[in-house]
Design a protein around this motif. Sequence first.
Motif, PDB file in Angstrom:
ATOM      1  N   ASP A  24       0.811  -1.231   0.000  1.00 34.88           N
ATOM      2  CA  ASP A  24       0.000   0.000   0.000  1.00 34.88           C
ATOM      3  C   ASP A  24       0.835   1.268   0.000  1.00 34.88           C
ATOM      4  O   ASP A  24       0.421   2.284   0.545  1.00 34.88           O
ATOM      5  N   GLU A  25       2.019   1.212  -0.620  1.00 35.96           N
ATOM      6  CA  GLU A  25       2.832   2.432  -0.661  1.00 35.96           C
ATOM      7  C   GLU A  25       2.357   3.322  -1.808  1.00 35.96           C
ATOM      8  O   GLU A  25       2.118   4.511  -1.627  1.00 35.96           O
ATOM      9  N   THR A  53      -1.938  -6.361   1.375  1.00 33.62           N
ATOM     10  CA  THR A  53      -1.961  -6.279   2.844  1.00 33.62           C
ATOM     11  C   THR A  53      -2.845  -7.369   3.422  1.00 33.62           C
ATOM     12  O   THR A  53      -2.475  -8.045   4.389  1.00 33.62           O
ATOM     13  N   HIS A  75       4.862   0.283   5.253  1.00 36.61           N
ATOM     14  CA  HIS A  75       4.440   1.455   4.448  1.00 36.61           C
ATOM     15  C   HIS A  75       2.997   1.800   4.787  1.00 36.61           C
ATOM     16  O   HIS A  75       2.750   2.740   5.498  1.00 36.61           O
ATOM     17  N   MET A  76       2.006   1.086   4.198  1.00 34.93           N
ATOM     18  CA  MET A  76       0.603   1.238   4.604  1.00 34.93           C
ATOM     19  C   MET A  76       0.067   2.664   4.436  1.00 34.93           C
ATOM     20  O   MET A  76      -0.548   3.230   5.337  1.00 34.93           O
ATOM     21  N   VAL A  77       0.288   3.244   3.264  1.00 34.49           N
ATOM     22  CA  VAL A  77      -0.209   4.608   3.035  1.00 34.49           C
ATOM     23  C   VAL A  77      -1.641   4.582   2.487  1.00 34.49           C
ATOM     24  O   VAL A  77      -2.488   5.355   2.905  1.00 34.49           O
ATOM     25  N   THR A 133      -3.969   2.208   2.675  1.00 30.79           N
ATOM     26  CA  THR A 133      -4.748   1.104   3.247  1.00 30.79           C
ATOM     27  C   THR A 133      -6.201   1.516   3.491  1.00 30.79           C
ATOM     28  O   THR A 133      -6.464   2.609   3.992  1.00 30.79           O
ATOM     29  N   ALA A 191       1.839  -3.082  12.000  1.00 28.98           N
ATOM     30  CA  ALA A 191       2.000  -2.153  10.869  1.00 28.98           C
ATOM     31  C   ALA A 191       3.258  -1.337  11.112  1.00 28.98           C
ATOM     32  O   ALA A 191       3.375  -0.655  12.126  1.00 28.98           O
ATOM     33  N   LEU A 244       5.218   1.719  10.032  1.00 28.75           N
ATOM     34  CA  LEU A 244       4.971   2.955   9.278  1.00 28.75           C
ATOM     35  C   LEU A 244       6.284   3.704   9.048  1.00 28.75           C
ATOM     36  O   LEU A 244       7.134   3.785   9.943  1.00 28.75           O
ATOM     37  N   TYR A 299      -0.099  10.411   4.164  1.00 33.12           N
ATOM     38  CA  TYR A 299       0.717   9.625   5.099  1.00 33.12           C
ATOM     39  C   TYR A 299      -0.124   8.462   5.621  1.00 33.12           C
ATOM     40  O   TYR A 299      -1.351   8.480   5.502  1.00 33.12           O
ATOM     41  N   PRO A 300       0.513   7.462   6.216  1.00 36.11           N
ATOM     42  CA  PRO A 300      -0.288   6.370   6.794  1.00 36.11           C
ATOM     43  C   PRO A 300      -1.297   6.908   7.807  1.00 36.11           C
ATOM     44  O   PRO A 300      -1.028   7.881   8.514  1.00 36.11           O
ATOM     45  N   ARG A 301      -2.450   6.232   7.869  1.00 36.23           N
ATOM     46  CA  ARG A 301      -3.547   6.699   8.732  1.00 36.23           C
ATOM     47  C   ARG A 301      -3.347   6.175  10.158  1.00 36.23           C
ATOM     48  O   ARG A 301      -4.117   5.336  10.656  1.00 36.23           O
TER      49      ARG A 301
END
Length: 354
Positions: free
Chosen positions: A185-186, A193, A206-208, A210, A225, A227, A240-242
């Motif tokens: 999810d970058e 994921t 990463h997880m941006v 998601t 996760a 980040l 940015y990641p949530r």
Amino acid sequence: MRAEGQCIMPGFVDSHTHALFSGSREKELGMRVKGLSYLEILGQGGGILSTMKRTREAPEALLIAETLPRLKRMFRHGSTTIEVKSGYGLDKKNELKMLNCVRNAAKIVPVDLVSTFIGAHAVPPEYKGRPDQYIDHVISILPDFRELASYVDIFCDKGAFTAEHMHRLFTEARELGFGTKAHVDEIENIGGTRTAIEMGATSVDHMVKTDDDTIELLGNSETIACLLPATPFVLMENEYPRARDMLDANCALALATDMNPNCWTENMQFVVSLAMLQMKMSIEECITASTLNGAYALGVADKCGSLEVGKNADILILDAPNHLHLGYKIGINIASTVIKKGRIYSGAQGPQGT
Ligand code: NIG
Ligand code: FE
């Protein structure tokens, strides 16, 4: 020694880095400033593939000579345990060379290094347009990496590998006893994921991009996760990641630098600043994420990540009267002393060293 008036915390556990490589990519910053995307730069032979070329050419001694100063600076900024990935060799010989260098570097620096094999970082030129065959190849060489790496990772995203590739790779990796991690999810959410969590990955990184459902799934899982806010920062992304939504959903969060030639920060203190300013994490959440949860993301929480009887004395002393100065002081080094396994590094041997 006395630490009166200073703040003591566990050493940082930087749980996601690509700190071993040859060369640098300073010209790409100017390209990004002109508006080229990460994938466009990759398409022009830059990005991961240009570092691959340099890293393939570098003999072990050069790779180690280039990497040691970085690891030492990371230590001087307070990182006492660091994960290092392969992924710039992209063939058996050079991936083995990289992980061998990690093993040898670990004998020299006062830092514990955790190794990850990410042969599935990019499709190398020999397999251009044939990612399926390349994944088959990576799977076939996995047993050769069992001695050198604790984790297997994959870049599962647009322009890289699919969730199906991940499924095949992780099935084999688990069979061989590796832990698993995934870059997901970058750039886009392509479903990796969910697959990683369902397959029991140790971390999803990463997880941006998601989505809500995946965040809920993550909150009900054991997966952490990881980040990496320095990455959207250098890519000049607004997203940015949530982190707040993830924390509300009961997800465990780690923070790491993602140190690599595209995102050259060696400083976990800077990552804490970004996590607070861009992801609205509190300083207490950041400290947990950059120490204990990082240790869980590397499977070493029994040894480090918190100041507890029975764990290593991996201690960071901040030149600050309280922990609120971390995050608040941006981009500078407020470490005054770093203690690794009880050994004290200060002055020229520690944070003030060059
Ligand atoms: O985590 N996204 C993929 N891999 C790295 C970047 C590696 C590179 O650009 O050299 C990352 O950001
Ligand atoms: Fe990465």
